[in-house]
Design an enzyme around this catalytic site. Structure first.
Site, PDB file in Angstrom:
ATOM      1  N   LYS A  33       0.818  -1.198   0.000  1.00 51.55           N
ATOM      2  CA  LYS A  33       0.000   0.000   0.000  1.00 51.55           C
ATOM      3  C   LYS A  33       0.863   1.264   0.000  1.00 51.55           C
ATOM      4  CE  LYS A  33      -0.260   0.840   4.494  1.00 51.55           C
ATOM      5  NZ  LYS A  33      -0.677   1.209   5.789  1.00 51.55           N
ATOM      6  N   THR A  34       1.988   1.234   0.662  1.00 52.29           N
ATOM      7  CA  THR A  34       2.876   2.398   0.646  1.00 52.29           C
ATOM      8  C   THR A  34       3.388   2.638  -0.772  1.00 52.29           C
ATOM      9  OG1 THR A  34       3.554   1.765   2.861  1.00 52.29           O
ATOM     10  CG2 THR A  34       4.837   3.469   1.791  1.00 52.29           C
ATOM     11  N   ASP A 225      -3.728   7.816   4.678  1.00 47.63           N
ATOM     12  CA  ASP A 225      -3.231   6.472   4.961  1.00 47.63           C
ATOM     13  C   ASP A 225      -3.850   5.985   6.277  1.00 47.63           C
ATOM     14  OD1 ASP A 225      -1.817   4.196   4.696  1.00 47.63           O
ATOM     15  OD2 ASP A 225       0.147   5.070   5.117  1.00 47.63           O
ATOM     16  N   GLU A 226      -3.892   4.694   6.482  1.00 50.48           N
ATOM     17  CA  GLU A 226      -4.392   4.107   7.732  1.00 50.48           C
ATOM     18  C   GLU A 226      -5.777   4.657   8.093  1.00 50.48           C
ATOM     19  OE1 GLU A 226      -2.630   1.715   8.902  1.00 50.48           O
ATOM     20  OE2 GLU A 226      -0.495   2.154   8.626  1.00 50.48           O
ATOM     21  N   GLN A 256      -6.804  -4.175  10.473  1.00 50.66           N
ATOM     22  CA  GLN A 256      -5.693  -3.621  11.244  1.00 50.66           C
ATOM     23  C   GLN A 256      -6.109  -2.401  12.052  1.00 50.66           C
ATOM     24  OE1 GLN A 256      -1.726  -3.669   9.269  1.00 50.66           O
ATOM     25  NE2 GLN A 256      -2.871  -4.322   7.462  1.00 50.66           N
ATOM     26  N   ARG A 614       3.558  -8.819  10.575  1.00 52.99           N
ATOM     27  CA  ARG A 614       4.773  -8.014  10.444  1.00 52.99           C
ATOM     28  C   ARG A 614       5.917  -8.848   9.891  1.00 52.99           C
ATOM     29  NH1 ARG A 614       2.740  -4.165   9.318  1.00 52.99           N
ATOM     30  NH2 ARG A 614       0.934  -5.516   9.382  1.00 52.99           N
TER      31      ARG A 614
END
Length: 754
Positions: A33-34, A225-226, A256, A614
């Site tokens: 996504k980044t 974002d997020e 998340q 992660r």
DNA sequence: TGCGCAGGTGTTTTT
DNA sequence: CACCTGCGCA
């Protein structure tokens, strides 16, 4: 096709090219996504969009910095420097600096961190003569914070029947009153807390149409974002900012969402789809990070949640190693076990320190790992805990600087008026406070007119000297740069001298922290402005910025070769080759604070999901049978989340017997492992007692000295004595052959026999 | 006013 | 176990 589009898969490319109109990208863990966000911004700029007109809101400042760098790499120029990019809080504080005066705040307003805010609340509770045990600062602060994040003012709070009834029921009817005092006090102090940055941004946009128009025109493209971790205030602000162009792109993953305690609501994800008629939704489901074992395990766990958007996250990667489950006897053993395992992996598989992360649920768990890593000479770095700028000595020094820039700030003034000690005690302080209240003046104004406040003698001279000194430094600010002024303060006020006099280890560390603080001011204020740079480098902006630095941001510069230790929350957005997820026990993970209702438990599960995802290559999950808490030993069961992992993906060879490093004699080595394995997947090797299948723990408040009780693991025992506070009772219990144990009744599961 | 000691009290997670 | 608060004394 542009080169930068080549490394993207189909949905990723679609997301990059879909630039006009509302877009929601549902991005699973590790789905790039980044990469999509950075490429998308680079693409916009490449298409000729003015980089000054793009707003990107990230979760940490570090993420913002990294995105900028990646965009520069893609474009091969420095256009990205002009982007408005940062966290909600830091971007809004920048906007507010420009327009704060319209809201009646000084442009150099102080930003109060949580400690500052609680300290203000404490003084108000005291002034109102309320019981500070009932009105605990942290409780009141949380309640006020939640309210503000839902865009409620104190007026609305006090007028809301439901809220008032809630407060009445919890015996805290005065919270609304404290809230009002608190809001007014902060305003008078020229200070905003974290939530005010959002609230005031919202007020600015809604009350001043010209300001709204200005930013709506300025930000032609908005990216967030997020998104799953935004709260209601943030939601409304984003909606306002994007209303003109509707070029809003949000990126999120409901799985998340882990910040509901901060007011975040993944409801915003669902709402986004309702808000715009033609919203485009793109799902990124291919995971490029983890082995299929790790991904399958994570998917299985998250599938237990009811509240979620169904996704099918998949990977082309190999299955890799199974997830290793490790059981230790105590938390200290767990520390040693993990350090040993890291050492072994380094030697056997040629990993470096920086390939490892140790993730835990709470900051307090770090100690055992620090100790064992240090013992083996493994370099490590802890992220989080008390950050640099929260340390007492740093805050004291910073308080001087805050006063120069904003003398209204009573909180900071109280901090330094007697630091270093110059003989101004609580008596004088109270006197000034009262005069300030009565005459509706700021603390600083009263100080300047100390004679009129009825202060005499030595105290008066001291205060006058203090006022003169501060004024002197203020005038110095126009002649010298911030670093030089800060340096002078340390010298002339005797702070540096005092710290330097303390030659203890802690004293030395404090002295070094101050040197580091001065360095950071120097670096900030003396960095020359690059062409086109939009950052302002005054002392005022420095002070606002440091308050908003997050744990993740403290990583200064190059990545060092160190094992990383952090909470699972802090690990969000990061990835590591090998992850040790530790302390995976009931009461810890899930936390005992959030395991009694579905919504909270589901958030813990999402947190667990975040932790596992992660990892790129290997995951170790570790738990201890016993751990020290408040000084006495408590026992926890392995976490329910371990049971939720597919057995086929687990390597349980290390969980069959706990690793012993502690000297401990088992009274019955021929334990009943087989019985327990039938009953529960996870072996409990230390069990020497076999509780009946209908074992139900009793309410600890009913337990008294002399009672006969049954413990799940230690068996039958007699309560010899009880101690500790009412809320935290510790019983000494004699378990016969198992010996005497101190047991915390809040945590242990005990059944009363007679 | 300042310092030292005893006792109580508390641990999610963070901008 | 640690940290913080409050109290008593100099």
């Amino acid at each position: 096709m542009q080169d930068y589009l080549l490394p993207l898969n189909e949905p990723q490319r679609e997301a990059v090219l879909y630039t006009e109109g509302p877009l929601m990208i549902v991005a699973g863990a590790g789905s790039g996504k980044t990469k999509v966000l950075t490429t998308r911004i680079a693409h916009l700029i490449h298409q000729g969009v003015d980089s000054f007109r793009i707003l990107a809101l990230t979760f940490t400042n570090k993420a913002a910095k990294e995105m900028k760098e990646r965009i520069e790499v893609i474009l091969g120029n420095h256009e990205a420097r002009n982007l408005y990019i940062g966290t909600f809080h830091s971007v809004f504080s920048r906007v507010l600096r420009a327009d704060a005066e319209r809201l009646g705040y000084p442009s150099n307003f102080t930003i109060y961190d949580t400690d500052d805010a609680k300290s203000v609340i404490k003084s108000i509770v005291k002034e109102l003569n309320l019981d500070d045990k009932v009105y605990k600062a942290s409780f009141v602060y949380n309640r006020i914070s939640t309210t503000k994040n839902n865009l409620y003012t104190y007026k609305e709070y006090r007028a809301d029947n439901t809220i008032q009834q809630e407060d009445a029921r919890s015996n805290r009817p005065m919270i609304g009153e404290i809230f009002e005092y608190y809001s007014k006090r902060c305003f008078k102090n020229g200070a905003m807390d974290f939530d005010d940055l959002l609230v005031n941004m919202y007020i600015l946009l809604t009350n001043f149409p010209d300001v709204l128009a200005k930013y709506q025109h300025k930000f032609r493209y908005v990216m967030i974002d997020e998104y799953q971790d935004t709260n209601l205030a943030q939601y409304h602000i984003v909606k306002l900012l994007g209303a003109l162009n509707e070029n809003i792109c949000v990126v999120g993953d409901d799985a998340q969402s882990i910040y509901s305690f901060r007011g975040a609501s993944m409801q915003n994800i669902f709402q986004f789809q309702k808000d715009y008629e033609e919203v485009k939704v793109i799902k990124l489901e291919q995971n490029y990070r983890s082995t299929s074992t790790i991904l399958d395990a994570a998917n299985m766990v998250i599938s237990k949640n009811e509240n979620q958007i169904k996704k099918a996250l998949w990977t082309e990667k190999e299955s890799g190693e199974k997830i290793k489950l490790a059981c230790s006897f105590t938390d200290n053993d767990e520390g040693k076990f993990v350090a040993d395992a890291i050492m072994e992996q380094k030697l056997r598989n040629h990993f470096s320190n920086k390939d490892f992360a140790i993730l835990y649920r709470t900051n307090a768990q770090s100690r055992a790992f620090e100790e064992s890593l240090r013992r083996l000479g493994i370099k490590y770095r802890i992220f989080g805990g008390t950050s640099f700028y929260q340390r007492k000595e740093v805050k004291d020094y910073v308080a001087y600087l805050r006063i120069l820039v904003n003398p209204q700030d009573e909180e900071s003034l109280k901090r330094i008026i007697n630091y270093p000690a110059r003989g101004i005690g609580t008596t004088t302080l109270n006197k000034i406070s009262i005069v300030a209240q009565e005459q509706n003046k700021t603390f600083w104004e009263v100080l300047c007119l100390a004679t009129e406040a009825g202060i005499k003698g030595n105290t008066l001279t001291t205060i006058q000297d203090f006022v003169l000194a501060i004024r002197h430094f203020q005038s110095l600010l126009s002649k010298k740069n911030a670093y030089e002024v800060a340096f002078e303060i340390g010298k002339q006020c005797g702070i540096v001298k005092e710290l330097n006099a303390d030659k203890s280890v802690e004293g030395l560390a404090r002295y070094e922290n101050i040197q580091e603080l001065l360095n950071s001011i120097k670096e900030y204020t003396e960095t020359p402005d690059e062409e086109g740079e939009v950052v302002e480098r005054s002392l005022g902006s420095y002070l606002q910025q440091i308050t908003l630095l997050t744990d993740a941001d403290q990583n200064n510069g190059e990545e060092e070769d160190a094992v990383k230790l952090m909470t699972v929350h802090a690990s969000k957005g990061l990835e590591f080759p090998i992850v040790f997820l530790v302390g995976v026990e009931e009461n810890i993970f899930p936390s005992s604070m959030s395991m009694y209702d579905r919504a909270n438990l589901e958030e813990e599960r999402r947190l667990f999901y975040v932790a596992i995802t992660r990892a790129r290559e290997k995951v170790w999950i570790s738990y201890a049978n016993n751990r020290y808490r408040f000084g006495s030993l408590i026992s926890n069961e392995p976490s329910r989340f371990i049971d939720e992992l597919p057995k086929a993906l687990l390597d349980m060879s290390l969980a069959e017997k706990p690793t012993f490093k502690t000297t401990f004699v088992r009274s019955n080595p021929a334990s009943n492992d087989h019985v327990i394995q039938q009953k529960k997947l996870i072996p409990k090797p230390t069990s020497t007692h076999n509780p009946p299948s209908d074992f139900v723990p009793d309410n600890p408040t009913n337990m008294k000295t002399g009672m006969k009780v049954e413990h799940q693991r230690f068996g039958i025992g007699h309560i010899i004595s009880m101690e500790g506070s009412i809320s935290n009772q510790v019983a000494t219990i004699n378990f016969g052959t198992m010996g005497e144990k101190k047991i915390m009744l809040n945590y242990a599961k005990l059944r009363i026999i007679e």
